[in-house]
Design an enzyme around this catalytic site. Structure first.
Site, PDB file in Angstrom:
ATOM      1  N   LYS A  34       0.985  -1.201  -0.099  1.00 47.86           N
ATOM      2  CA  LYS A  34      -0.073  -0.002   0.072  1.00 47.86           C
ATOM      3  C   LYS A  34       0.834   1.187  -0.025  1.00 47.86           C
ATOM      4  O   LYS A  34       0.489   2.265  -0.124  1.00 47.86           O
ATOM      5  CB  LYS A  34      -0.899  -0.071   0.913  1.00 47.86           C
ATOM      6  CG  LYS A  34      -0.454   0.111   2.610  1.00 47.86           C
ATOM      7  CD  LYS A  34      -1.528   0.195   3.635  1.00 47.86           C
ATOM      8  CE  LYS A  34      -0.715   0.437   5.027  1.00 47.86           C
ATOM      9  NZ  LYS A  34      -1.687   0.731   6.064  1.00 47.86           N
ATOM     10  N   ALA A  45      14.291  -3.158  11.203  1.00 46.86           N
ATOM     11  CA  ALA A  45      14.905  -4.034  12.462  1.00 46.86           C
ATOM     12  C   ALA A  45      16.252  -3.995  12.541  1.00 46.86           C
ATOM     13  O   ALA A  45      17.140  -3.956  11.818  1.00 46.86           O
ATOM     14  CB  ALA A  45      14.528  -5.402  12.064  1.00 46.86           C
ATOM     15  N   GLN A  46      16.694  -3.758  13.979  1.00 47.88           N
ATOM     16  CA  GLN A  46      17.918  -3.678  14.099  1.00 47.88           C
ATOM     17  C   GLN A  46      18.716  -4.921  14.470  1.00 47.88           C
ATOM     18  O   GLN A  46      19.531  -5.557  14.174  1.00 47.88           O
ATOM     19  CB  GLN A  46      18.100  -2.657  15.245  1.00 47.88           C
ATOM     20  CG  GLN A  46      17.870  -1.151  14.940  1.00 47.88           C
ATOM     21  CD  GLN A  46      17.976  -0.119  16.371  1.00 47.88           C
ATOM     22  OE1 GLN A  46      18.423  -0.505  17.232  1.00 47.88           O
ATOM     23  NE2 GLN A  46      17.301   0.913  16.009  1.00 47.88           N
ATOM     24  N   ARG A 273      11.132  -9.823  27.491  1.00 46.07           N
ATOM     25  CA  ARG A 273      11.031  -8.423  27.130  1.00 46.07           C
ATOM     26  C   ARG A 273       9.896  -8.109  27.992  1.00 46.07           C
ATOM     27  O   ARG A 273       9.693  -7.127  28.290  1.00 46.07           O
ATOM     28  CB  ARG A 273      10.597  -8.500  25.793  1.00 46.07           C
ATOM     29  CG  ARG A 273      11.377  -7.486  25.029  1.00 46.07           C
ATOM     30  CD  ARG A 273      11.157  -7.390  23.662  1.00 46.07           C
ATOM     31  NE  ARG A 273      12.368  -7.769  23.027  1.00 46.07           N
ATOM     32  CZ  ARG A 273      12.562  -7.998  21.770  1.00 46.07           C
ATOM     33  NH1 ARG A 273      11.537  -8.134  20.908  1.00 46.07           N
ATOM     34  NH2 ARG A 273      13.679  -8.124  21.043  1.00 46.07           N
ATOM     35  N   SER A 370      11.994 -13.098  15.110  1.00 42.49           N
ATOM     36  CA  SER A 370      10.771 -12.772  14.112  1.00 42.49           C
ATOM     37  C   SER A 370      11.471 -12.485  12.681  1.00 42.49           C
ATOM     38  O   SER A 370      10.777 -13.038  11.433  1.00 42.49           O
ATOM     39  CB  SER A 370      10.269 -11.496  14.441  1.00 42.49           C
ATOM     40  OG  SER A 370      11.133 -10.176  14.550  1.00 42.49           O
TER      41      SER A 370
HETATM   42  C1  SIN Z   1      15.775  -5.425  18.886  1.00 39.78           C
HETATM   43  O1  SIN Z   1      16.720  -5.176  18.133  1.00 39.78           O
HETATM   44  O2  SIN Z   1      15.896  -5.099  20.168  1.00 39.78           O
HETATM   45  C2  SIN Z   1      14.701  -5.928  18.518  1.00 39.78           C
HETATM   46  C3  SIN Z   1      15.103  -7.489  18.181  1.00 39.78           C
HETATM   47  C4  SIN Z   1      13.613  -8.132  17.944  1.00 39.78           C
HETATM   48  O3  SIN Z   1      12.527  -7.612  18.200  1.00 39.78           O
HETATM   49  O4  SIN Z   1      13.644  -9.357  18.007  1.00 39.78           O
END
Ligand code: SIN
Length: 494
Positions: A34, A45-46, A273, A370
């Protein structure tokens, strides 16, 4: 009617993983997105990819950590499928040209993140893993793939439990009807339902809402993961500060330098987390300022170039070694009920990546599982499609007449979601937000937030409609689960 073989909705890692395998095997794929093709959570993503490739590791250990973080609510078969296929699929990706970070001898470097009992995370470009992986995946697509940007899928063409394609609106405002043998939902999660999020601006629960309208089975919607460390500038989140920072020695402290994870969990700053997010949020609500103390990390800017860049852009002086943080919505463990091979409850319709719920993440996703899920289950879905034969059923898809009457603003939805379905949920208050959502149900729909007339609904209205549909479904699921579990943290009375 536009006839195609395979339509993929979305352009993140799961979408590209499935597209890559299919196109290399000569299958024609149309990717519909979209916005721009690079607008995805994967691109942002880091943190890296967890995979049992180091000498001291094996996939059974990865399995155990995934289940423990997921509070054993996971589908153990899905977890085993993920972790056991991961080493080979990642090695194939490396052999096809992907470069992950290595030491000077060329050996992969393994980092640590929350709830992993061993260093297991591979990165690319330091903390630019998502961007590098996506760049590589885009470069591997061939002429069998067409990508249509700025074409929003409005509805799935589903009848009698069979999918025959999608209805879209393209950038010129034309409504298009696609007939596809295979339709794959890879629309990502729901992060933009919250005011503070790590998610791309486009991530508004579209896939989930469409799937619901089409009658697909959904699962575990109440489980929304908050990441503990979003960069916090005057109460606004300005990007993610990767968990890898804590993996490398970063410590959560308050304004007085007191370690906030001391005594909260045995793994302290690297606890799962949900635990860390609640601890940070508690302090934040009681008026404390929370920082990541990075004084233990040698060569921070080289190791974390992207975090350094967003800190500098937002006036954070890294020489003081303190990065202001707060939690933000990050990942949806729930979604469209699917198998690791993509099948959903509707024939010809597949769901992958964050939009899907295979049960692999349980009640709380393990860090760096993920991107891995996108790559592995994307590949398995492509293999599954290639081993089946399906011709799109030809049917008249009756479009709905109901019209949207009134809608809230994005901002209102986000504030309500954070208040009622945030990190902590007060069960006796949840009916209030359900009622609020219900006040927007259009007259004449076949079920709450059912299908509406597409010609008379703009893309912007559809996006908000998708947001309230998804918010409503999450709120209902949250109310149904009366006990706390993982990311779903319930307090009975305020
Ligand atoms: C992060 O870099 O903290 C995210 C990694 C993740 O969500 O798996």
């Amino acid at each position: 009617m536009i006839k195609t073989d395979i339509v993929i909705i979305g352009s993140g890692i799961a979408a590209l993983s499935v597209a890559n395998t299919l196109c290399k095997n000569g299958r024609k794929v149309t990717i519909l997105t979209k916005s721009l093709k690079t607008s995805s959570n994967s691109n942002l993503a880091q943190g890296g990819i967890s995979v049992a490739l180091s000498e001291n590791d094996n996939f059974n250990m990865h399995y155990d950590d995934t289940l423990e973080a997921g509070c054993y609510f996971n589908n153990s078969e899905s977890v085993m499928t993920l972790v056991s296929n991961a080493p080979e699929i990642i090695m194939d990706f490396i052999n096809s040209g992907m470069r992950f970070d290595t030491d000077e001898k060329g050996n992969l470097l393994f980092g640590k993140e929350g709830a992993h009992h061993i260093n297991r995370i591979i990165h690319a470009g330091g903390d630019r893993t998502g961007q590098m992986v996506m760049k590589e995946l885009f470069s591997q697509l061939n002429e069998n793939v067409t990508i249509n940007e700025n074409e929003m899928v409005l509805e799935l063409r589903v009848k009698n439990n069979e999918c025959g394609g999608v209805v879209t609106r393209d950038e010129d405002g034309n409504i298009n009807r696609y007939e596809a043998n295979y339709t794959i939902l890879a629309t990502g999660g729901i992060g933009q339902l919250y005011p503070c999020t790590s998610n791309d601006i486009t991530i508004t629960g579209d896939g989930l809402a469409m799937a619901y309208r089409a009658g697909l089975e959904l699962s575990a919607l109440e489980f929304v993961q908050f990441h503990p460390t979003m960069l916090n500038i005057n109460g606004k989140t300005m990007g993610l500060v990767s968990e890898a920072v804590r993996g490398d020695g970063g410590i959560l402290v308050n304004q007085d330098g007191v370690r906030i994870m001391e005594g909260v969990h045995k793994l302290k700053d690297l606890a799962p987390r949900d635990v860390v997010s609640r601890a940070v949020y508690d302090r934040y609500l009681s008026g404390e300022s929370i920082y990541l103390d990075i004084s233990n990390i040698y060569g921070f800017s080289e190791r974390f170039p992207y975090v350094s860049e967003i800190c500098e852009r937002n006036g954070v002086d890294l020489s003081k070694n303190l990065i202001p943080v707060r939690p933000g919505a990050h990942f949806h463990m729930g979604g469209i009920k699917a198998k690791p091979t993509g099948e959903t409850s509707v024939d010809g319709l597949y769901a992958i990546g964050e939009a899907a719920c295979t049960g692999v993440h349980g009640a709380n996703r393990l860090a760096s599982n993920s991107l891995l899920e996108g790559l592995v289950f994307g590949k398995l879905t492509a293999d599954n499609i290639m081993s089946s034969e399906r011709i799109a059923p030809s049917f008249e898809f009756e479009e709905a007449d109901a019209e949207i009457d009134r809608l809230p603003s994005k901002n209102e939805i986000q504030k309500k979601m954070m208040k009622f379905i945030g990190i902590v949920r007060y069960r006796n208050k949840i009916p209030e937000i359900i009622k609020w959502f219900e006040s927007f149900i259009p007259a004449g729909v076949d079920k709450p937030f059912g299908r509406v007339n597409l010609e008379k609904t703009t893309n912007q209205q559809m996006e908000i409609y998708n947001m309230i549909t998804t918010g409503y479904l999450i709120a209902k699921a949250a109310f149904e689960r009366s006990e706390s579990l993982g990311a779903h943290y319930i307090i009975d009375k305020e």
